[in-house]
Design a protein around this motif. Structure first.
Motif, PDB file in Angstrom:
ATOM      1  N   ALA A  76      -8.746 119.449  17.521  1.00  0.00           N
ATOM      2  CA  ALA A  76      -9.632 118.667  16.641  1.00  0.00           C
ATOM      3  C   ALA A  76     -10.612 117.839  17.466  1.00  0.00           C
ATOM      4  N   LEU A  77     -10.113 117.190  18.511  1.00  0.00           N
ATOM      5  CA  LEU A  77     -10.989 116.356  19.325  1.00  0.00           C
ATOM      6  C   LEU A  77     -12.007 117.191  20.100  1.00  0.00           C
ATOM      7  N   LEU A  78     -11.602 118.359  20.591  1.00  0.00           N
ATOM      8  CA  LEU A  78     -12.546 119.238  21.296  1.00  0.00           C
ATOM      9  C   LEU A  78     -13.673 119.707  20.370  1.00  0.00           C
ATOM     10  N   HIS A  79     -13.353 119.835  19.074  1.00  0.00           N
ATOM     11  CA  HIS A  79     -14.375 120.215  18.094  1.00  0.00           C
ATOM     12  C   HIS A  79     -15.084 118.987  17.519  1.00  0.00           C
ATOM     13  N   ARG A  80     -14.804 117.820  18.102  1.00  0.00           N
ATOM     14  CA  ARG A  80     -15.411 116.545  17.683  1.00  0.00           C
ATOM     15  C   ARG A  80     -15.174 116.279  16.189  1.00  0.00           C
ATOM     16  N   ALA A  81     -13.977 116.581  15.739  1.00  0.00           N
ATOM     17  CA  ALA A  81     -13.578 116.313  14.357  1.00  0.00           C
ATOM     18  C   ALA A  81     -12.809 114.994  14.319  1.00  0.00           C
ATOM     19  N   PRO A  82     -12.971 114.220  13.264  1.00  0.00           N
ATOM     20  CA  PRO A  82     -12.175 112.994  13.130  1.00  0.00           C
ATOM     21  C   PRO A  82     -10.692 113.345  13.071  1.00  0.00           C
ATOM     22  N   TRP A  83      -9.865 112.429  13.557  1.00  0.00           N
ATOM     23  CA  TRP A  83      -8.429 112.693  13.609  1.00  0.00           C
ATOM     24  C   TRP A  83      -7.687 111.403  13.267  1.00  0.00           C
ATOM     25  N   THR A  84      -6.581 111.543  12.543  1.00  0.00           N
ATOM     26  CA  THR A  84      -5.785 110.387  12.120  1.00  0.00           C
ATOM     27  C   THR A  84      -4.300 110.711  12.234  1.00  0.00           C
ATOM     28  N   VAL A  85      -3.532 109.710  12.621  1.00  0.00           N
ATOM     29  CA  VAL A  85      -2.076 109.822  12.607  1.00  0.00           C
ATOM     30  C   VAL A  85      -1.528 108.498  12.076  1.00  0.00           C
ATOM     31  N   SER A  86      -0.468 108.595  11.275  1.00  0.00           N
ATOM     32  CA  SER A  86       0.154 107.396  10.709  1.00  0.00           C
ATOM     33  C   SER A  86       1.661 107.478  10.846  1.00  0.00           C
ATOM     34  N   VAL A  87       2.283 106.326  11.019  1.00  0.00           N
ATOM     35  CA  VAL A  87       3.735 106.205  10.948  1.00  0.00           C
ATOM     36  C   VAL A  87       4.043 104.981  10.094  1.00  0.00           C
ATOM     37  N   THR A  88       5.172 105.046   9.407  1.00  0.00           N
ATOM     38  CA  THR A  88       5.604 103.911   8.593  1.00  0.00           C
ATOM     39  C   THR A  88       6.875 103.352   9.199  1.00  0.00           C
ATOM     40  N   HIS A  89       6.827 102.062   9.501  1.00  0.00           N
ATOM     41  CA  HIS A  89       7.992 101.357  10.043  1.00  0.00           C
ATOM     42  C   HIS A  89       8.324 100.230   9.080  1.00  0.00           C
ATOM     43  N   ALA A  90       9.565 100.240   8.593  1.00  0.00           N
ATOM     44  CA  ALA A  90       9.981  99.277   7.568  1.00  0.00           C
ATOM     45  C   ALA A  90       8.987  99.390   6.416  1.00  0.00           C
ATOM     46  N   ARG A  91       8.242  98.357   6.129  1.00  0.00           N
ATOM     47  CA  ARG A  91       7.250  98.393   5.048  1.00  0.00           C
ATOM     48  C   ARG A  91       5.837  98.252   5.598  1.00  0.00           C
ATOM     49  N   THR A  92       5.634  98.661   6.850  1.00  0.00           N
ATOM     50  CA  THR A  92       4.317  98.578   7.477  1.00  0.00           C
ATOM     51  C   THR A  92       3.816  99.982   7.820  1.00  0.00           C
ATOM     52  N   LEU A  93       2.631 100.282   7.363  1.00  0.00           N
ATOM     53  CA  LEU A  93       1.972 101.539   7.692  1.00  0.00           C
ATOM     54  C   LEU A  93       1.048 101.280   8.883  1.00  0.00           C
ATOM     55  N   ILE A  94       1.233 102.047   9.943  1.00  0.00           N
ATOM     56  CA  ILE A  94       0.396 101.932  11.138  1.00  0.00           C
ATOM     57  C   ILE A  94      -0.407 103.223  11.239  1.00  0.00           C
ATOM     58  N   THR A  95      -1.731 103.097  11.287  1.00  0.00           N
ATOM     59  CA  THR A  95      -2.604 104.268  11.311  1.00  0.00           C
ATOM     60  C   THR A  95      -3.554 104.179  12.494  1.00  0.00           C
ATOM     61  N   TRP A  96      -3.631 105.283  13.243  1.00  0.00           N
ATOM     62  CA  TRP A  96      -4.595 105.393  14.335  1.00  0.00           C
ATOM     63  C   TRP A  96      -5.643 106.397  13.914  1.00  0.00           C
ATOM     64  N   THR A  97      -6.913 106.046  14.124  1.00  0.00           N
ATOM     65  CA  THR A  97      -8.003 106.957  13.811  1.00  0.00           C
ATOM     66  C   THR A  97      -8.851 107.178  15.057  1.00  0.00           C
ATOM     67  N   VAL A  98      -9.364 108.384  15.177  1.00  0.00           N
ATOM     68  CA  VAL A  98     -10.295 108.718  16.254  1.00  0.00           C
ATOM     69  C   VAL A  98     -11.500 109.363  15.596  1.00  0.00           C
ATOM     70  N   SER A  99     -12.672 108.783  15.812  1.00  0.00           N
ATOM     71  CA  SER A  99     -13.900 109.305  15.214  1.00  0.00           C
ATOM     72  C   SER A  99     -14.904 109.641  16.302  1.00  0.00           C
ATOM     73  N   PRO A 100     -15.532 110.813  16.217  1.00  0.00           N
ATOM     74  CA  PRO A 100     -16.573 111.128  17.202  1.00  0.00           C
ATOM     75  C   PRO A 100     -17.789 110.236  16.969  1.00  0.00           C
ATOM     76  N   VAL A 101     -18.366 109.743  18.044  1.00  0.00           N
ATOM     77  CA  VAL A 101     -19.545 108.876  17.972  1.00  0.00           C
ATOM     78  C   VAL A 101     -20.488 109.241  19.109  1.00  0.00           C
ATOM     79  N   ASN A 102     -21.690 108.707  19.032  1.00  0.00           N
ATOM     80  CA  ASN A 102     -22.647 108.778  20.132  1.00  0.00           C
ATOM     81  C   ASN A 102     -22.931 107.342  20.554  1.00  0.00           C
ATOM     82  N   TYR A 103     -22.615 107.027  21.786  1.00  0.00           N
ATOM     83  CA  TYR A 103     -22.832 105.675  22.298  1.00  0.00           C
ATOM     84  C   TYR A 103     -24.256 105.541  22.813  1.00  0.00           C
TER      85      TYR A 103
END
Length: 130
Positions: A76-103
């Motif tokens: 996904a990252l090689l194709h410059r597609a956005p990517w997300t992963v989430s885990v839930t711990h107790a009652r907290t949702l933790i989400t990591w996102t990666v978005s392609p950008v141009n700096y």
């Protein structure tokens, strides 16, 4: 004339959300990655770091992401597609996102006339408390 050249990269964010209250997700941290390897490593390092502190299900989900889905993430990252992963711990949702950008490059002040007021500004001296 200002000529801007952009540099491809990825903007990575970590969001947390308490599933019990009605509050929106809160930004926990962010990271500027310049390659897909750097973006992938940022998330992998965090998942490896926090997985021992997670409950059993969340820890298992984190390790599954690290090992079983690593190829899909990389693709996904090689194709410059956005990517997300989430885990839930107790009652907290933790989400990591990666978005392609141009700096955009930062402007520099070489050979540019700085306004006169810039020379009158003095840095603040920190106050000491006794």
């Amino acid at each position: 004339m200002l000529r801007a050249t952009t540099r491809p990269g990825f903007w990575c964010e970590c969001w947390t959300r308490n599933l019990d209250d009605g509050h929106p997700p809160a930004l926990f941290g962010s990271y500027a990655a310049y390659t897909e390897v750097e973006a992938n490593n940022w998330i992998s390092t965090i998942l490896r770091t926090i997985s021992p502190a997670l409950d059993t299900d969340a820890s298992q989900a984190a390790w599954e992401r690290l090992h079983d889905h690593r190829v899909n993430t990389r693709r996904a990252l090689l194709h410059r597609a956005p990517w997300t992963v989430s885990v839930t711990h107790a009652r907290t949702l933790i989400t990591w996102t990666v978005s392609p950008v141009n700096y955009l490059p930062l402007a520099h002040r070489q050979s540019i006339e700085i306004p006169m007021c810039a020379h009158t500004l003095k840095p603040l001296t920190p106050r000491t408390t006794e």
